[in-house]
Design an enzyme around this catalytic site. Structure first.
Site, PDB file in Angstrom:
ATOM      1  N   CYS A  30      -1.605   4.011   1.124  1.00 41.64           N
ATOM      2  CA  CYS A  30      -0.857   4.809   2.296  1.00 41.64           C
ATOM      3  C   CYS A  30      -1.849   5.752   2.963  1.00 41.64           C
ATOM      4  CB  CYS A  30       0.263   5.655   1.588  1.00 41.64           C
ATOM      5  SG  CYS A  30       1.198   6.853   2.634  1.00 41.64           S
ATOM      6  N   CYS A  33      -0.565   9.492   3.302  1.00 44.03           N
ATOM      7  CA  CYS A  33      -0.794  10.159   1.978  1.00 44.03           C
ATOM      8  C   CYS A  33      -2.381  10.675   1.961  1.00 44.03           C
ATOM      9  CB  CYS A  33      -0.622   8.999   0.868  1.00 44.03           C
ATOM     10  SG  CYS A  33       1.097   8.482   0.668  1.00 44.03           S
TER      11      CYS A  33
END
Length: 106
Positions: A30, A33
């Site tokens: 991600c 993230c």
């Protein structure tokens, strides 16, 4: 304060041994993230959040911890008071996470 890395093995212990907790659920793949990680660390060092425990959980390798907060998207943030889920949000904006953390004082 350092960000604690928790897994399914110790997630409940971390929640129950800290009064106020904010959890960032992430995955290695991600991008958002990864981009948010330095902000999350900076927030953990903020005096305004001195009473809050910051926790990172890999959502892919900790499915039980993921279920506790009903994680839908990543990055996903959840706040817990006395081991109980208070609220959560799927976001990557720092202001949204700050607002979420302030719900612990309500």
């Amino acid at each position: 304060m350092a960000v604690i890395v928790a897994t399914d093995n110790d997630f409940n212990e971390v929640l129950n041994s800290n009064k106020k907790v904010v959890v960032k659920y992430f995955a290695d793949w991600c991008g958002n993230c990864r981009l948010f990680s330095p902000k999350f660390k900076r927030m953990s060092d903020d005096e305004a959040f001195a009473e809050v425990t910051f926790v990172d959980v890999n959502a892919e390798t900790s499915p039980e911890a993921r279920k506790v907060a009903n994680v839908t998207n990543l990055p996903f943030f959840a706040v817990f008071r006395d081991g109980q889920l208070v609220d959560s949000v799927a976001a990557s904006k720092e202001e949204a996470i700050r607002e979420l953390i302030h719900k612990l004082d309500a």
